[in-house]
Design a protein around this motif. Structure first.
Motif, short mmCIF file in Angstrom:
data_model
loop_
_atom_site.label_atom_id
_atom_site.label_comp_id
_atom_site.label_asym_id
_atom_site.label_seq_id
_atom_site.Cartn_x
_atom_site.Cartn_y
_atom_site.Cartn_z
N PRO A 55 0.83 -1.24 0.03
CA PRO A 55 -0.09 0.03 0.01
C PRO A 55 0.76 1.37 0.22
O PRO A 55 1.73 1.23 0.64
N GLY A 56 0.54 2.37 -0.98
CA GLY A 56 1.39 3.59 -0.75
C GLY A 56 2.37 3.56 -1.89
O GLY A 56 2.80 4.59 -2.23
N HIS A 57 2.31 1.97 -2.52
CA HIS A 57 3.46 2.32 -3.82
C HIS A 57 2.95 3.23 -4.91
O HIS A 57 1.63 2.94 -5.09
N VAL A 58 3.62 3.89 -5.77
CA VAL A 58 3.07 4.70 -6.47
C VAL A 58 2.69 3.83 -7.63
O VAL A 58 1.67 4.61 -8.60
N LEU A 59 2.74 2.71 -7.91
CA LEU A 59 2.31 1.88 -8.92
C LEU A 59 1.21 1.26 -8.82
O LEU A 59 0.70 0.51 -9.66
N ASN A 60 0.53 1.67 -7.65
CA ASN A 60 -0.67 0.76 -7.16
C ASN A 60 -1.97 1.52 -6.58
O ASN A 60 -1.64 2.51 -5.91
N THR A 74 -6.12 -4.26 2.46
CA THR A 74 -5.94 -3.16 1.06
C THR A 74 -5.63 -4.07 -0.01
O THR A 74 -4.80 -4.99 0.07
N VAL A 75 -6.30 -4.02 -1.06
CA VAL A 75 -6.06 -4.80 -2.51
C VAL A 75 -5.43 -4.08 -3.57
O VAL A 75 -5.71 -2.98 -3.89
N PRO A 76 -4.08 -4.80 -3.66
CA PRO A 76 -3.49 -3.92 -4.80
C PRO A 76 -3.82 -4.22 -6.15
O PRO A 76 -4.58 -5.16 -6.57
#
Ligand SMILES: Cc1cc2nc3c(=O)[nH]c(=O)nc-3n(C[C@H](O)[C@H](O)[C@H](O)COP(=O)(O)OP(=O)(O)OC[C@H]3O[C@@H](n4cnc5c(N)ncnc54)[C@H](O)[C@@H]3O)c2cc1C
Length: 500
Positions: A55-60, A74-76
């Protein structure tokens, strides 16, 4: 830059990049519009790294979701050129013939789609088989040599020793069993549909002028003129097209349709969106594979850093589904970085169905996701069966628990249905295989027809995992690309022509 195209493709994910590449390759003036970045950072391409799923990654997109009562997560989902295929695990397995038979959509039998599964691949292990392709953009192989983890052969041997049959090629459409997982990773790197279909900088010299890629450009709404969709709204401007194809994925697609006033009346009104075209099935009745992890004991050799995590799987019948409603997948690297390697136990043909609803007209507000996992007795029965069989495999391989706190179910939990249900609920996660949120078919809840056209609207198709009536019995990544391939033929009106 022009604002007028033959086709606007919304969402540059697994299906969208495939579709856009094939359309532009045929000279169709195509706009590919992606909310996320169009440059994939190199540190996200190593196949063993699932860093972008955090969670929080820019690609997600990292959607908040309820899996079952009391279990939030939290679902990617991928938010980048290549979509979820640019951050996924590289497990690349086709849906099985029974999936297509269950869905019962005319023109979508396994034999109908096989040419598209073949067209997308170059299978290095089975290229001489008439079930496989030898010239497609994606290179498919199975773990071998240095890249086969030390745990893979013992896992397969344990499955066979327990009496489970072998499934030597998981992409042959045969009966379920134990076998190696085909992957689209190459040399330890993730290969998404963007990498495969849109060579940098987005296209071959012969056709790249036909393709315009808009990065960092979320589509806010579709533009409707009566019963016709004429384009999309992005950042205060309209991109016009004779045809709009939504490929925003199984979360992004129903959310965009709902924001555009296309969906269930009660959901739209509750979110403050005017109803333009009522379609009760948008965002409703979808499915995904509920899963739990059983850790392998510590002290086993680590696989090479560039080996795929998902190395081998046992697909099997819990008792009511000869096509295999369970999957036990060996993860040689942990799915969540930092933990132990594990077996992922998943229900592959769940009966419980989920709900997705936007909460406002604003495209920045994420939709609400309610998976409603394990609501039915049959799903709880299947999940218990998967965990118990995985525990047998761990024992047979000599990998069962090293101590009481390793995170797996204890003997007193495995032996009692109520206690095991409690353990499963506390450890429940999702395979991230959401499918069916804008399902194909002809019933009252169907959203698109067999040509992927949205019922009741002209100029609009959906072509991604949303259209699969249910999550397939195997992971959907290969099927998403197959849909992109097929959509290209449908848009060009050349159904039946299977070559690129
Ligand atoms: C972490 C993870 C691991 C997975 N591992 C596997 C695996 O190993 N094997 C497997 O079979 N499946 C796996 N899956 C599932 C599989 O990758 C997906 O089901 C598949 O890639 C979905 O393809 P798609 O084209 O439907 O959607 P996506 O690939 O998700 O593409 C949708 C695209 O649309 C964009 N978008 C969304 N809304 C908008 C908008 N409004 N405007 C513009 N763009 C928009 C998104 O940013 C995204 O790029 C995994 C999924 C995840 C998230």
């Amino acid at each position: 830059m022009t604002d007028s195209f033959d086709v606007v493709v919304v969402g540059a994910g697994s299906a969208g990049c495939t579709l856009a590449g094939r359309l532009a390759g045929r000279g169709v003036r195509t706009a590919l519009v992606e909310a996320g970045a169009v440059v994939v950072p190199p540190d996200s391409t190593p196949i063993a790294s699932l860093a972008a799923t955090a969670p929080g990654h820019v690609l997600n997109w990292a959607y908040r979701a309820t899996l079952c009562q009391g279990r939030e997560c939290t679902v990617p989902r991928g938010r980048v050129l290549g979509g979820s295929g640019a951050i996924n695990g590289g497990y690349f397995v086709r849906a099985v013939p029974a999936d297509f038979a269950d869905w019962g959509v005319p023109g979508w039998s396994y034999d109908d789609v096989l040419p598209y599964y073949r067209r997308l691949e170059r299978d290095l292990d089975f290229c001489t088989s008439d079930r496989h392709g030898d010239a497609g953009p994606l290179r498919i192989s199975r773990p071998s040599g240095r890249l086969r983890a030390a745990t893979t052969d013992p896992f397969l041997a344990a499955c066979l020793a327990l009496g489970h049959p072998e499934e030597p090629d998981k992409n042959a459409g045969g009966p379920p069993g134990a076998g190696l997982i085909p992957t689209n990773a190459v040399d330890g790197r993730r290969v998404s549909a963007a990498t495969a279909y849109l060579p940098p900088p987005w296209g071959n010299a012969e056709w790249k002028d036909a393709l315009t890629v808009f990065g960092g450009t979320p589509v806010e709404t579709l533009v409707l003129d009566g019963d016709r969709v004429t384009g999309v709204r992005v950042g205060g401007r309209t991109l016009h097209a004779a045809e709009t194809v939504v490929t925003a994925g199984a979360v992004g697609t129903p959310a965009l349709l709902q924001r555009s006033g296309i969906g269930p009346e009660d959901t739209l009104r509750a979110a403050g969106v005017a109803v333009a075209h009522e379609l009760p099935g948008v965002g409703r009745g979808w499915s995904d594979h509920p899963a739990v992890f059983l850790p392998l004991r510590s002290g086993l050799p680590d696989p090479p850093a560039d080996a795929v995590a998902a190395q081998a799987a046992l697909n099997l019948d819990s008792g009511t589904d000869p096509a295999g409603d369970l999957e036990i997948l060996l993860f040689a690297h942990p799915f969540a970085p930092g933990g132990p390697a594990h077996l992922m136990c998943a229900v592959q043909r769940p009966d419980s169905l989920g709900m997705l609803a936007i909460t406002s007209p604003d495209h920045d507000d994420p939709p609400r996701l309610d998976f409603r996992y394990l609501r039915t007795t049959s799903d709880r029965h299947r999940m218990r069966a998967a965990v118990r069989i995985a525990a047998e495999i761990l024992r047979a391989a000599g990998w069962d628990r090293a101590g009481p706190d390793d995170g797996g179910p204890a003997g007193w939990e495995l032996g009692n249905d109520t206690r095991l249900d409690g353990w499963i609920r506390d450890h429940l996660t999702t395979s991230v295989h959401l499918s069916g949120s804008a399902a194909m078919g002809s019933g009252p809840d169907a959203v698109v027809d067999a040509g992927l056209r949205v019922h009741g609207l002209a100029g609009l198709r959906v072509a991604d995992t949303s259209v699969l009536p249910r999550a397939p019995r195997r992971g959907p990544a290969a099927t998403a690309i197959m849909i992109g391939e097929r959509a290209a033929d449908l848009v060009c009106g050349i159904e039946g022509e299977h070559r690129a």
